[in-house]
Design a protein around this motif. Structure first.
Motif, mmCIF file in Angstrom:
data_model
loop_
_atom_site.group_PDB
_atom_site.id
_atom_site.type_symbol
_atom_site.label_atom_id
_atom_site.label_comp_id
_atom_site.label_asym_id
_atom_site.label_seq_id
_atom_site.Cartn_x
_atom_site.Cartn_y
_atom_site.Cartn_z
ATOM 1 N N VAL A 122 0.856 -1.208 0.000
ATOM 2 C CA VAL A 122 0.000 0.000 0.000
ATOM 3 C C VAL A 122 0.881 1.243 0.000
ATOM 4 N N GLN B 100 1.137 4.150 -2.756
ATOM 5 C CA GLN B 100 0.873 5.551 -2.373
ATOM 6 C C GLN B 100 1.996 6.459 -2.851
ATOM 7 N N LYS C 251 -17.905 1.289 -6.388
ATOM 8 C CA LYS C 251 -18.845 2.001 -7.261
ATOM 9 C C LYS C 251 -19.952 1.023 -7.588
ATOM 10 N N LYS D 274 -11.314 8.871 0.032
ATOM 11 C CA LYS D 274 -9.994 9.077 -0.576
ATOM 12 C C LYS D 274 -9.086 9.843 0.383
ATOM 13 N N THR E 175 -7.773 7.606 3.665
ATOM 14 C CA THR E 175 -6.567 6.757 3.610
ATOM 15 C C THR E 175 -5.501 7.335 2.681
ATOM 16 N N ASN E 176 -5.759 8.572 2.200
ATOM 17 C CA ASN E 176 -4.808 9.123 1.227
ATOM 18 C C ASN E 176 -4.601 8.128 0.079
ATOM 19 N N TRP E 177 -5.782 7.605 -0.390
ATOM 20 C CA TRP E 177 -5.768 6.644 -1.518
ATOM 21 C C TRP E 177 -6.751 7.170 -2.539
ATOM 22 N N PRO E 178 -6.296 7.454 -3.775
ATOM 23 C CA PRO E 178 -7.095 8.264 -4.696
ATOM 24 C C PRO E 178 -8.212 7.546 -5.436
ATOM 25 N N THR E 179 -8.329 6.240 -5.265
ATOM 26 C CA THR E 179 -9.331 5.553 -6.094
ATOM 27 C C THR E 179 -10.219 4.645 -5.260
ATOM 28 N N PHE F 219 -7.012 -0.658 6.302
ATOM 29 C CA PHE F 219 -7.054 -0.547 4.841
ATOM 30 C C PHE F 219 -6.110 -1.581 4.237
ATOM 31 N N GLY G 298 -6.161 -2.395 0.566
ATOM 32 C CA GLY G 298 -5.696 -1.933 -0.737
ATOM 33 C C GLY G 298 -6.840 -1.737 -1.713
ATOM 34 N N ASP H 256 -6.060 -3.612 -7.589
ATOM 35 C CA ASP H 256 -4.878 -4.355 -8.051
ATOM 36 C C ASP H 256 -4.161 -5.061 -6.895
#
Lengths: 78, 107
Positions: free
Chosen positions: A48, A52, B22, B63, B66-70, B80, B82, B85
């Motif tokens: 992760v 990032q 989604k 987003k 977790t500072n995760w963009p998707t 979290f 992942g 992928d």
């Protein structure tokens, strides 16, 4: 709006200068790519965290301009 | 913590397995979300699905959380794991099944 493979590569290389990068365009629409990124900077980081680092290199484009980037990261042994 | 973060925090901490996606489990609306649902169903893991398309505050909030963009994003026991992928990589290597067992997720 879309991104080109060279643009993605430049963003990543700027943040991870040693990175060995391979990018595939999945859909031909400039929006769906897969990429493998190898860098020594990933050493000691979880998957992760490695991803990032790549997303951070893309300076906010990820998830916006760039819809999908199927990412595989590996540690580059030097 | 903003109230949307509190709401997300509560959701991930009060459900063993949560998939922010989604669409929903019956009607995924994105290939990556659909694939993530299939992985969890293949493992036989019960999970809570949260449709980020139904609430813009959650769609952005998750987003930032977790500072995760998707999306999709998988959480197991509040942690979290992942996106699509990483889930696929872990599923193919058997790590995801192991993680569920290690975390005591009843399958």
């Amino acid at each position: 709006m879309a991104m080109t493979a060279p643009e993605i590569e430049t963003f990543i290389k700027t943040a991870l200068p040693d990175a060995v990068i391979e990018i595939k365009d999945l859909a031909g629409d400039g929006n769906h790519y897969s990429a493998t990124v190898a860098s020594a900077a990933f050493k000691g980081k979880s998957r992760v965290q490695q991803h990032q680092m790549v997303y951070a290199a893309l300076k906010g484009n990820m998830g916006g301009v760039l819809h999908a980037l199927a990412l595989t990261t590996t540690i580059l042994e030097n | 913590m903003t109230d949307i973060h509190t709401q997300i925090d509560t959701t991930v901490k009060s459900n063993d397995v949560v998939l922010f996606m989604k669409g929903n489990v019956d009607m995924p609306q994105c290939g990556f979300s659909g694939r993530s649902v299939q992985i969890l169903q293949h493992l036989g893991v019960p999970f809570k699905d949260v449709n980020v398309l139904a609430d813009d505050a959650i769609r952005q909030g998750i987003k930032d959380y977790t500072n995760w963009p998707t999306v999709p994003q998988l959480y197991v026991k509040g942690e979290f794991v992942g996106g699509a992928d990483i889930m696929m990589e872990m599923f193919q290597s058997g790590e995801l099944k192991q993680l569920m067992a290690d975390k005591g997720v009843v399958v």
